[in-house]
Design a protein around this motif. Structure first.
Motif, PDB file in Angstrom:
ATOM      1  N   ILE A   1       7.306  -0.527  -8.534  1.00 49.25           N
ATOM      2  CA  ILE A   1       6.373  -1.614  -8.228  1.00 49.25           C
ATOM      3  C   ILE A   1       6.903  -2.933  -8.784  1.00 49.25           C
ATOM      4  CG2 ILE A   1       4.933  -1.285 -10.285  1.00 49.25           C
ATOM      5  CD1 ILE A   1       3.793  -2.325  -6.763  1.00 49.25           C
ATOM      6  N   ALA A   2       7.555  -2.866  -9.939  1.00 50.51           N
ATOM      7  CA  ALA A   2       8.135  -4.096 -10.502  1.00 50.51           C
ATOM      8  C   ALA A   2       9.240  -4.615  -9.589  1.00 50.51           C
ATOM      9  CB  ALA A   2       8.689  -3.831 -11.897  1.00 50.51           C
ATOM     10  N   TYR A   3      10.071  -3.708  -9.096  1.00 49.76           N
ATOM     11  CA  TYR A   3      11.149  -4.083  -8.184  1.00 49.76           C
ATOM     12  C   TYR A   3      10.589  -4.686  -6.897  1.00 49.76           C
ATOM     13  CZ  TYR A   3      15.407  -3.587  -5.346  1.00 49.76           C
ATOM     14  OH  TYR A   3      16.487  -3.822  -4.537  1.00 49.76           O
TER      15      TYR A   3
ATOM     16  N   PHE B   1       0.835  -1.199   0.000  1.00 47.34           N
ATOM     17  CA  PHE B   1       0.000   0.000   0.000  1.00 47.34           C
ATOM     18  C   PHE B   1       0.871   1.251   0.000  1.00 47.34           C
ATOM     19  CE2 PHE B   1      -3.167  -3.060   1.213  1.00 47.34           C
ATOM     20  CZ  PHE B   1      -4.373  -2.534   0.757  1.00 47.34           C
ATOM     21  N   LEU B   2       1.945   1.218   0.785  1.00 46.57           N
ATOM     22  CA  LEU B   2       2.853   2.368   0.843  1.00 46.57           C
ATOM     23  C   LEU B   2       3.564   2.567  -0.493  1.00 46.57           C
ATOM     24  CD1 LEU B   2       5.045   3.415   3.790  1.00 46.57           C
ATOM     25  CD2 LEU B   2       6.109   3.244   1.553  1.00 46.57           C
ATOM     26  N   ILE B   3       3.991   1.482  -1.107  1.00 49.99           N
ATOM     27  CA  ILE B   3       4.699   1.568  -2.385  1.00 49.99           C
ATOM     28  C   ILE B   3       3.795   2.156  -3.461  1.00 49.99           C
ATOM     29  CG2 ILE B   3       5.650   0.180  -4.276  1.00 49.99           C
ATOM     30  CD1 ILE B   3       6.786  -1.698  -2.096  1.00 49.99           C
ATOM     31  N   PHE B   4       2.544   1.687  -3.510  1.00 49.25           N
ATOM     32  CA  PHE B   4       1.609   2.197  -4.510  1.00 49.25           C
ATOM     33  C   PHE B   4       1.323   3.678  -4.293  1.00 49.25           C
ATOM     34  CE2 PHE B   4       0.662  -2.154  -5.744  1.00 49.25           C
ATOM     35  CZ  PHE B   4       0.301  -2.009  -7.078  1.00 49.25           C
ATOM     36  N   ALA B   5       1.230   4.096  -3.036  1.00 48.46           N
ATOM     37  CA  ALA B   5       0.947   5.499  -2.748  1.00 48.46           C
ATOM     38  C   ALA B   5       2.142   6.397  -3.038  1.00 48.46           C
ATOM     39  CB  ALA B   5       0.522   5.651  -1.287  1.00 48.46           C
ATOM     40  N   MET B   6       3.353   5.866  -2.799  1.00 48.90           N
ATOM     41  CA  MET B   6       4.562   6.669  -2.996  1.00 48.90           C
ATOM     42  C   MET B   6       4.904   6.828  -4.470  1.00 48.90           C
ATOM     43  SD  MET B   6       6.369   8.315  -0.877  1.00 48.90           S
ATOM     44  CE  MET B   6       7.863   9.275  -0.748  1.00 48.90           C
ATOM     45  N   LEU B   7       4.351   5.923  -5.315  1.00 55.08           N
ATOM     46  CA  LEU B   7       4.605   5.995  -6.755  1.00 55.08           C
ATOM     47  C   LEU B   7       6.110   6.091  -7.019  1.00 55.08           C
ATOM     48  CD1 LEU B   7       1.688   8.453  -7.669  1.00 55.08           C
ATOM     49  CD2 LEU B   7       1.698   5.969  -7.916  1.00 55.08           C
ATOM     50  N   GLY B   8       6.512   7.009  -7.905  1.00 53.66           N
ATOM     51  CA  GLY B   8       7.934   7.217  -8.169  1.00 53.66           C
ATOM     52  C   GLY B   8       8.408   8.527  -7.583  1.00 53.66           C
ATOM     53  N   ILE B   9       7.738   8.957  -6.505  1.00 55.38           N
ATOM     54  CA  ILE B   9       7.998  10.283  -5.933  1.00 55.38           C
ATOM     55  C   ILE B   9       9.409  10.394  -5.364  1.00 55.38           C
ATOM     56  CG2 ILE B   9       7.348  11.836  -4.045  1.00 55.38           C
ATOM     57  CD1 ILE B   9       4.421  10.959  -4.564  1.00 55.38           C
ATOM     58  N   SER B  10       9.917   9.351  -4.738  1.00 58.46           N
ATOM     59  CA  SER B  10      11.240   9.429  -4.096  1.00 58.46           C
ATOM     60  C   SER B  10      12.332   9.773  -5.097  1.00 58.46           C
ATOM     61  CB  SER B  10      11.565   8.107  -3.398  1.00 58.46           C
ATOM     62  OG  SER B  10      10.699   7.879  -2.323  1.00 58.46           O
ATOM     63  N   ASN B  11      12.429   9.017  -6.190  1.00 53.33           N
ATOM     64  CA  ASN B  11      13.468   9.278  -7.194  1.00 53.33           C
ATOM     65  C   ASN B  11      13.206  10.571  -7.956  1.00 53.33           C
ATOM     66  OD1 ASN B  11      15.227   7.101  -6.811  1.00 53.33           O
ATOM     67  ND2 ASN B  11      13.951   5.729  -8.014  1.00 53.33           N
TER      68      ASN B  11
END
Length: 489
Positions: A217-219, A51-61
């Motif tokens: 998400i793939a990772y 759930f956290l990964i989906f919400a964070m999307l690619g925002i970090s990079n």
């Protein structure tokens, strides 16, 4: 180069707190909670992490890269921060609501543990570490973690004593993450100004965030899905074994991640200013550095795992030993891919290559897991991870082979790999000759370190490798600071 050394040191400390403190508590937790409870925690944590990964999307990079490109302009930096965070706030508000619905209507067992993981999911709403990473200000993230991470360790020893204390352990871990992320907001006003933004400011960030989300998400499929599939296709004991092996492997990967996190904003800034020669030099040196670090720890783990596992986790976790050996192989694939990804693909906006590599790894991992987990359980998941990590690295190397001399990079680190293998043989012989005990483990680590460092220093000196000069400069700099400190006192 000085600021890079300092930031790398800070980020090593950061990763040490994230990785090593759980390692300190692992022997205690494995013995007090047992493999089943450890597996339950790992399974519910993995679900919450999705759930956290989906919400964070690619925002970090994207946030890291974007802030680095405008870090010297307070107005542009402020607008960029708030436009990116607007997306993050929206996605996490949705994710938190969906997770609550999951716990109430879908989770069939361990509902209390799953509900406590809501704190972990909610922590992502406040995670703005990408702002400070983009500004290359890593000291703030380190200082906030020191007190919080150590506090969680103390709380574990005070409150967690038996398998029924699983809910306490989950609460301590989730609450620690929540406080850690929230604390960063005390520094926001010093780094950005509050500015009003419109959808036209937000819109340009949506596409790159979504593009960078797909590889994330793939990772996660082969970093998180392994445990979910194990929980569904095997049992919680197997999840516990696999999770324990991953904790050990996180030591070298944490160091490698630290280097990538530090270099991404620096490389993005160099490329934005057109300094490609300096960026290529950094890539070459980084490739050697991660191999030296990775070989020391990965080959060392392979050598000591038969003694480390029963001494560290207890006799109930003996199936963890072969998993550590298998997963150690992935350290090199992750290290080399991390350098290419964070220092070339992302800074040069080659997101499609990054995307293709991680999708390839995810697909292969899912296929191999589905085929091997039913029969080989955690070992099957480990094999799937090896294939996935190798495929990610292979696709990225093929994509940049005409732009970077990757062939020369690989040839240059062959002697380091050979030295690592020699260390493994020596350490294994010691383990076979001595009994299973802490003393044996200490002797193995001590002798292994001496063998590896001696042979490495001899090779670097005789070959006149550039890493020898870097090493001598670091030692000289440390010696000067020590002498200066001694005189002042």
């Amino acid at each position: 180069m000085g600021s890079i050394k300092k930031n790398f040191t800070y980020n090593i400390i950061y990763q040490a707190l994230v990785v090593l403190l759980p390692l300190i508590t692992a022997p205690y937790i494995s013995r007090t909670l047992g493999s089943t409870s450890v597996g339950v925690y790992s399974y519910t944590y993995s679900i919450a992490q999705y759930f956290l990964i989906f919400a964070m999307l690619g925002i970090s990079n994207h946030g890291n890269r974007s802030i680095a490109a405008v870090r010297d302009d307070i107005e542009a930096r402020s607008k960029k921060f708030w436009s990116i965070y607007a997306i993050q706030f929206t996605t996490f508000s949705i994710a938190i609501l969906l997770y609550i619905l999951y716990v109430v209507f879908i989770a069939s067992d361990n509902k209390i543990i799953a509900l406590l993981q809501l704190l972990y999911v909610s922590s992502g709403l406040f995670d703005i570490s990408w702002l400070f990473f983009g500004l290359e200000q890593f000291k703030i993230t380190v200082t906030r973690n020191i007190v919080i991470k150590i506090s969680t360790v103390i709380c574990m020893f005070i409150f967690v004593h038996q398998p029924s204390d699983l809910w306490k352990y989950t609460l301590i871990m989730a609450l620690g993450t929540f406080i850690s992320q929230s604390y960063l907001w005390f520094y926001v006003r010093k780094k950005v100004k509050f500015v009003r933004i419109s959808f036209s400011d937000v819109k340009p960030n949506i596409k790159p965030i979504l593009i960078l989300f797909v590889p994330v998400i793939a990772y996660s499929i082969y970093k998180v899905m392994d445990k979910v599939m194990l929980g569904n296709m095997s049992d919680y004991d197997q999840v516990g074994y696999y999770q324990s092996a991953e904790k050990i492997i996180n030591i070298p990967t944490g160091v490698i991640t630290a280097l990538g996190t530090v270099m991404l904003p620096r490389m993005s800034n160099l490329i934005a200013t057109g300094n490609t020669s300096k960026s290529n030099q950094y890539i070459r040196v980084s490739f050697k550095l991660v191999t030296i670090i990775g070989a020391a720890i990965a080959f060392g783990l392979i050598g000591v795992t038969n003694i480390l596992t029963p001494v560290y986790f207890g006799s109930d976790f003996l199936p963890t030993a072969p998993l550590i050996t298998l997963l150690s192989i992935t350290v090199f694939f992750m290290a080399w891919a991390n350098v290419i990804r964070t220092q070339y693909l992302i800074p040069y906006n080659m997101d499609k290559v990054y995307l293709a590599s991680t999708i390839t790894g995810a697909v292969l991992n899912l296929i191999i897991n589905a085929l091997l987990i039913p029969q080989y359980q955690a070992v099957g998941a480990a094999i799937g991870t090896i294939v996935a990590e190798f495929s990610v690295m292979f696709v990225q190397v093929v994509a940049v082979r005409k732009k970077l001399p990757v062939g020369k990079y690989f040839v240059s680190v062959i002697p380091v790999m050979v030295i690592g293998l020699v260390m493994t043989v020596v350490v294994r012989i010691i383990g076979n000759q001595m009994s299973v005990s802490i003393l044996t483990l200490v002797v193995q680590i001590g002798v292994g370190a001496i063998v590896y460092l001696s042979l490495l220093a001899l090779y670097l000196y005789l070959s006149k490798d550039e890493m020898w000069n870097y090493l001598m400069n670091i030692i000289a700099d440390f010696w000067r600071k020590l002498k200066k400190h001694t005189k002042e006192n």
